[in-house]
Scaffold this motif. Structure first.
Motif, PDB file in Angstrom:
ATOM      1  N   UNK A  89       0.838  -1.205   0.000  1.00 46.15           N
ATOM      2  CA  UNK A  89       0.000   0.000   0.000  1.00 46.15           C
ATOM      3  C   UNK A  89       0.871   1.252   0.000  1.00 46.15           C
ATOM      4  N   UNK A  90       1.889   1.277   0.865  1.00 47.88           N
ATOM      5  CA  UNK A  90       2.802   2.423   0.966  1.00 47.88           C
ATOM      6  C   UNK A  90       3.539   2.650  -0.351  1.00 47.88           C
ATOM      7  N   UNK A  91       4.052   1.580  -0.939  1.00 50.47           N
ATOM      8  CA  UNK A  91       4.785   1.669  -2.198  1.00 50.47           C
ATOM      9  C   UNK A  91       3.875   2.171  -3.315  1.00 50.47           C
ATOM     10  N   UNK A  92       2.676   1.607  -3.412  1.00 53.19           N
ATOM     11  CA  UNK A  92       1.752   1.994  -4.479  1.00 53.19           C
ATOM     12  C   UNK A  92       1.257   3.430  -4.322  1.00 53.19           C
ATOM     13  N   UNK A  93       1.088   3.862  -3.081  1.00 57.09           N
ATOM     14  CA  UNK A  93       0.686   5.255  -2.842  1.00 57.09           C
ATOM     15  C   UNK A  93       1.756   6.208  -3.371  1.00 57.09           C
ATOM     16  N   UNK A  94       3.007   5.895  -3.104  1.00 61.44           N
ATOM     17  CA  UNK A  94       4.100   6.737  -3.598  1.00 61.44           C
ATOM     18  C   UNK A  94       4.240   6.627  -5.114  1.00 61.44           C
ATOM     19  N   UNK A  95       4.025   5.454  -5.668  1.00 59.72           N
ATOM     20  CA  UNK A  95       4.035   5.264  -7.118  1.00 59.72           C
ATOM     21  C   UNK A  95       2.985   6.168  -7.767  1.00 59.72           C
ATOM     22  N   UNK A  96       1.805   6.230  -7.158  1.00 59.97           N
ATOM     23  CA  UNK A  96       0.699   7.024  -7.696  1.00 59.97           C
ATOM     24  C   UNK A  96       0.975   8.522  -7.675  1.00 59.97           C
ATOM     25  N   UNK A  97       1.914   8.968  -6.870  1.00 60.99           N
ATOM     26  CA  UNK A  97       2.285  10.378  -6.864  1.00 60.99           C
ATOM     27  C   UNK A  97       3.052  10.759  -8.129  1.00 60.99           C
ATOM     28  N   UNK A 134      11.792  -1.180  -2.052  1.00 62.05           N
ATOM     29  CA  UNK A 134      11.408   0.232  -2.154  1.00 62.05           C
ATOM     30  C   UNK A 134      10.900   0.764  -0.835  1.00 62.05           C
ATOM     31  N   UNK A 135      10.066  -0.023  -0.173  1.00 59.67           N
ATOM     32  CA  UNK A 135       9.557   0.364   1.141  1.00 59.67           C
ATOM     33  C   UNK A 135      10.717   0.573   2.114  1.00 59.67           C
ATOM     34  N   UNK A 136      11.682  -0.330   2.101  1.00 59.58           N
ATOM     35  CA  UNK A 136      12.834  -0.253   2.992  1.00 59.58           C
ATOM     36  C   UNK A 136      13.587   1.072   2.808  1.00 59.58           C
ATOM     37  N   UNK A 137      13.744   1.484   1.556  1.00 58.94           N
ATOM     38  CA  UNK A 137      14.481   2.712   1.281  1.00 58.94           C
ATOM     39  C   UNK A 137      13.685   3.978   1.594  1.00 58.94           C
ATOM     40  N   UNK A 138      12.415   4.029   1.210  1.00 58.75           N
ATOM     41  CA  UNK A 138      11.680   5.288   1.398  1.00 58.75           C
ATOM     42  C   UNK A 138      11.073   5.431   2.788  1.00 58.75           C
ATOM     43  N   UNK A 139      10.928   4.350   3.514  1.00 60.70           N
ATOM     44  CA  UNK A 139      10.334   4.439   4.852  1.00 60.70           C
ATOM     45  C   UNK A 139      11.363   4.769   5.934  1.00 60.70           C
ATOM     46  N   UNK A 170      22.153   7.302  -7.132  1.00 56.92           N
ATOM     47  CA  UNK A 170      21.264   6.538  -8.016  1.00 56.92           C
ATOM     48  C   UNK A 170      19.850   6.548  -7.422  1.00 56.92           C
ATOM     49  N   UNK A 171      18.862   7.025  -8.152  1.00 56.03           N
ATOM     50  CA  UNK A 171      17.483   7.037  -7.636  1.00 56.03           C
ATOM     51  C   UNK A 171      16.851   5.639  -7.731  1.00 56.03           C
ATOM     52  N   UNK A 172      17.293   4.738  -6.870  1.00 61.70           N
ATOM     53  CA  UNK A 172      16.912   3.327  -6.937  1.00 61.70           C
ATOM     54  C   UNK A 172      15.399   3.147  -6.904  1.00 61.70           C
ATOM     55  N   UNK A 173      14.716   3.830  -5.991  1.00 60.00           N
ATOM     56  CA  UNK A 173      13.263   3.660  -5.882  1.00 60.00           C
ATOM     57  C   UNK A 173      12.574   4.130  -7.158  1.00 60.00           C
ATOM     58  N   UNK A 174      13.079   5.177  -7.786  1.00 63.79           N
ATOM     59  CA  UNK A 174      12.498   5.625  -9.054  1.00 63.79           C
ATOM     60  C   UNK A 174      12.637   4.538 -10.122  1.00 63.79           C
ATOM     61  N   UNK A 175      13.753   3.814 -10.104  1.00 62.14           N
ATOM     62  CA  UNK A 175      13.915   2.692 -11.030  1.00 62.14           C
ATOM     63  C   UNK A 175      12.918   1.583 -10.698  1.00 62.14           C
ATOM     64  N   UNK A 176      12.706   1.321  -9.419  1.00 61.26           N
ATOM     65  CA  UNK A 176      11.692   0.335  -9.029  1.00 61.26           C
ATOM     66  C   UNK A 176      10.307   0.765  -9.525  1.00 61.26           C
ATOM     67  N   UNK A 177       9.997   2.052  -9.389  1.00 60.01           N
ATOM     68  CA  UNK A 177       8.725   2.568  -9.897  1.00 60.01           C
ATOM     69  C   UNK A 177       8.631   2.359 -11.411  1.00 60.01           C
TER      70      UNK A 177
END
Length: 173
Positions: A6-14, A90-95, A126-133
């Motif tokens: 849920x947390x990951x998808x919410x940030x993806x939706x931004x 992704x959650x691990x990095x952004x949380x 490296x914007x790792x989470x952006x690559x995950x998105x």
């Protein structure tokens, strides 16, 4: 639905304009976008086992996986499989979860950049989470045969860090 998902998808939706709530994304085989599970919970304990794969010309780490798979995204009969757990990573990095997992702190009890997984893996630029998105975006596009556009909205979050406030009047400084 898993709280990390849920947390990951919410940030993806931004970032991306999609009707993500209508897409069945998860760890179960029945999902149209299936995420393969993590191989381990704590990347700090498995730094040498972390898989690095090329995504669009950039080598990126998949923090929660140690089993190398041929492709990052793979078509299946009724959708797509993402062969690495980009959700947990992704959650691990952004949380900021690593700040709770890791015990080395500075003299003020703070988690330092030097002890971060980003520093240890040399990925601070490296914007790792952006690559995950981007991986998820491509998986959605394959599974749904639609094109997802980036939102053109800009947002910023202003944050601050207070290490020590000993008196009420100092908060105005």
């Amino acid at each position: 639905m898993d709280s990390k998902l849920i947390y990951f998808l919410k940030n993806f939706s931004l970032i991306y304009s999609s009707e993500i709530e209508k897409i069945n994304i998860g760890y179960d085989e029945s999902c149209s976008i299936q995420i393969l599970n993590s191989d381990f919970e704590n990347p700090f304990e498995n730094l040498v086992n972390i898989i690095w794969k090329d995504w669009k010309g950039r080598s990126i780490p998949f923090l929660k996986n140690s089993e190398r798979r041929e492709s990052i995204i793979q078509k299946k009969e009724n959708g797509v499989i993402i062969n690495y757990d980009i959700i947990s990573a992704g959650w691990y990095l952004i949380s900021g979860a690593q700040e709770l997992d890791y015990s080395k702190k500075d003299s003020y009890g703070r988690f330092t950049h030097e002890e971060s997984i980003q520093n240890k893996l040399k990925i601070t630029q490296i914007p790792v989470v952006n690559y995950y998105f981007d991986i998820l975006k491509e998986a959605i596009e394959i599974a749904t045969s639609t094109k997802i556009e980036k939102r053109n909205e800009f947002s910023a979050t202003v944050t601050h860090d207070i290490d020590e406030v000993l008196s009420g009047w100092k908060h105005r400084i």
